[in-house]
Design a protein around this motif. Structure first.
Motif, PDB file in Angstrom:
ATOM      1  N   GLU A   3      15.746 148.166  83.606  1.00  0.00           N
ATOM      2  CA  GLU A   3      16.921 148.496  82.793  1.00  0.00           C
ATOM      3  C   GLU A   3      18.113 148.865  83.682  1.00  0.00           C
ATOM      4  O   GLU A   3      19.252 148.522  83.382  1.00  0.00           O
ATOM      5  CB  GLU A   3      16.604 149.637  81.829  1.00  0.00           C
ATOM      6  N   ILE A   4      17.849 149.542  84.777  1.00  0.00           N
ATOM      7  CA  ILE A   4      18.919 149.857  85.726  1.00  0.00           C
ATOM      8  C   ILE A   4      19.501 148.565  86.295  1.00  0.00           C
ATOM      9  O   ILE A   4      20.721 148.411  86.396  1.00  0.00           O
ATOM     10  CB  ILE A   4      18.410 150.782  86.847  1.00  0.00           C
ATOM     11  N   MET A   6      19.488 145.617  84.858  1.00  0.00           N
ATOM     12  CA  MET A   6      20.249 144.951  83.790  1.00  0.00           C
ATOM     13  C   MET A   6      21.637 145.560  83.654  1.00  0.00           C
ATOM     14  O   MET A   6      22.633 144.851  83.519  1.00  0.00           O
ATOM     15  CB  MET A   6      19.520 145.064  82.447  1.00  0.00           C
ATOM     16  N   ASP A   7      21.701 146.881  83.674  1.00  0.00           N
ATOM     17  CA  ASP A   7      22.990 147.543  83.525  1.00  0.00           C
ATOM     18  C   ASP A   7      23.906 147.282  84.716  1.00  0.00           C
ATOM     19  O   ASP A   7      25.123 147.198  84.564  1.00  0.00           O
ATOM     20  CB  ASP A   7      22.807 149.045  83.319  1.00  0.00           C
ATOM     21  N   GLU A   8      23.334 147.153  85.881  1.00  0.00           N
ATOM     22  CA  GLU A   8      24.147 146.859  87.061  1.00  0.00           C
ATOM     23  C   GLU A   8      24.750 145.457  87.000  1.00  0.00           C
ATOM     24  O   GLU A   8      25.740 145.178  87.657  1.00  0.00           O
ATOM     25  CB  GLU A   8      23.321 147.033  88.332  1.00  0.00           C
ATOM     26  N   ASN A  10      25.961 144.254  84.256  1.00  0.00           N
ATOM     27  CA  ASN A  10      26.890 144.287  83.138  1.00  0.00           C
ATOM     28  C   ASN A  10      28.224 144.889  83.604  1.00  0.00           C
ATOM     29  O   ASN A  10      28.300 146.086  83.877  1.00  0.00           O
ATOM     30  CB  ASN A  10      26.280 145.129  82.012  1.00  0.00           C
ATOM     31  N   ASP A  12      30.964 145.716  82.026  1.00  0.00           N
ATOM     32  CA  ASP A  12      31.444 146.815  81.187  1.00  0.00           C
ATOM     33  C   ASP A  12      30.759 148.129  81.556  1.00  0.00           C
ATOM     34  O   ASP A  12      31.384 149.177  81.638  1.00  0.00           O
ATOM     35  CB  ASP A  12      31.207 146.523  79.704  1.00  0.00           C
ATOM     36  N   TYR A  13      29.470 148.043  81.779  1.00  0.00           N
ATOM     37  CA  TYR A  13      28.704 149.227  82.143  1.00  0.00           C
ATOM     38  C   TYR A  13      29.170 149.768  83.494  1.00  0.00           C
ATOM     39  O   TYR A  13      29.349 150.977  83.662  1.00  0.00           O
ATOM     40  CB  TYR A  13      27.202 148.903  82.183  1.00  0.00           C
ATOM     41  N   HIS A  16      32.466 151.548  83.225  1.00  0.00           N
ATOM     42  CA  HIS A  16      32.255 152.838  82.579  1.00  0.00           C
ATOM     43  C   HIS A  16      31.635 153.841  83.557  1.00  0.00           C
ATOM     44  O   HIS A  16      32.073 154.998  83.641  1.00  0.00           O
ATOM     45  CB  HIS A  16      31.367 152.679  81.342  1.00  0.00           C
ATOM     46  N   GLU A  17      30.615 153.438  84.285  1.00  0.00           N
ATOM     47  CA  GLU A  17      29.954 154.328  85.239  1.00  0.00           C
ATOM     48  C   GLU A  17      30.913 154.807  86.323  1.00  0.00           C
ATOM     49  O   GLU A  17      30.932 155.982  86.681  1.00  0.00           O
ATOM     50  CB  GLU A  17      28.738 153.649  85.879  1.00  0.00           C
ATOM     51  N   PRO A  32      24.501 158.991  86.181  1.00  0.00           N
ATOM     52  CA  PRO A  32      24.058 157.912  85.282  1.00  0.00           C
ATOM     53  C   PRO A  32      23.000 158.403  84.296  1.00  0.00           C
ATOM     54  O   PRO A  32      22.102 159.160  84.663  1.00  0.00           O
ATOM     55  CB  PRO A  32      23.455 156.868  86.217  1.00  0.00           C
ATOM     56  N   LEU A  34      20.618 156.709  82.889  1.00  0.00           N
ATOM     57  CA  LEU A  34      19.301 156.167  83.223  1.00  0.00           C
ATOM     58  C   LEU A  34      18.726 156.756  84.500  1.00  0.00           C
ATOM     59  O   LEU A  34      17.552 156.581  84.790  1.00  0.00           O
ATOM     60  CB  LEU A  34      19.384 154.647  83.383  1.00  0.00           C
TER      61      LEU A  34
END
Length: 105
Positions: A3-4, A6-8, A10, A12-13, A16-17, A32, A34
């Motif tokens: 999941e980390i 996947m978010d990396e 993205n 948009d993510y 935001h981070e 973060p 997660l």
């Protein structure tokens, strides 16, 4: 970890981070949600079981029914299902199961 990853991937993510980390600086809200790869790698079965043992105590739980069922069958199910969930000896004196029936609509 997946999941980390996947978010990396993205954008948009990531934006935001970066914003949150810079806005909150050293505050916990800037971390973060997660976790990081390093923090997630440190998780193991013993750590998770200890967490659950500390947090999932009878005094911290609410058991409710939101379906048509008899009071007795629900009470028996709850008693049997949560029978293995016992408070530690130190808090056993404080915890008492409570039965509340409120079926008014």
């Amino acid at each position: 970890m997946e999941e980390i990853k996947m978010d990396e991937d993205n954008p948009d993510y990531l934006v935001h981070e970066i914003f949150v980390q810079n806005f909150w600086k050293d505050h916990p809200l800037g971390r973060p949600i997660l976790g990081t790869r390093d923090t997630v790698k440190k998780f193991g079965p013993a750590l998770l079981f200890d967490y659950y043992k500390q947090r999932f105590q009878p005094g911290n739980m609410v058991v409710a029914a939101a379906e048509a069922c008899s009071t007795m069958s629900f009470w028996n199910w709850q008693r049997i299902s949560l029978d293995t969930c016992r408070p530690p000896a130190a808090s056993a004196r404080r915890w008492r199961p409570r039965r509340r029936e409120n079926f008014d609509a």
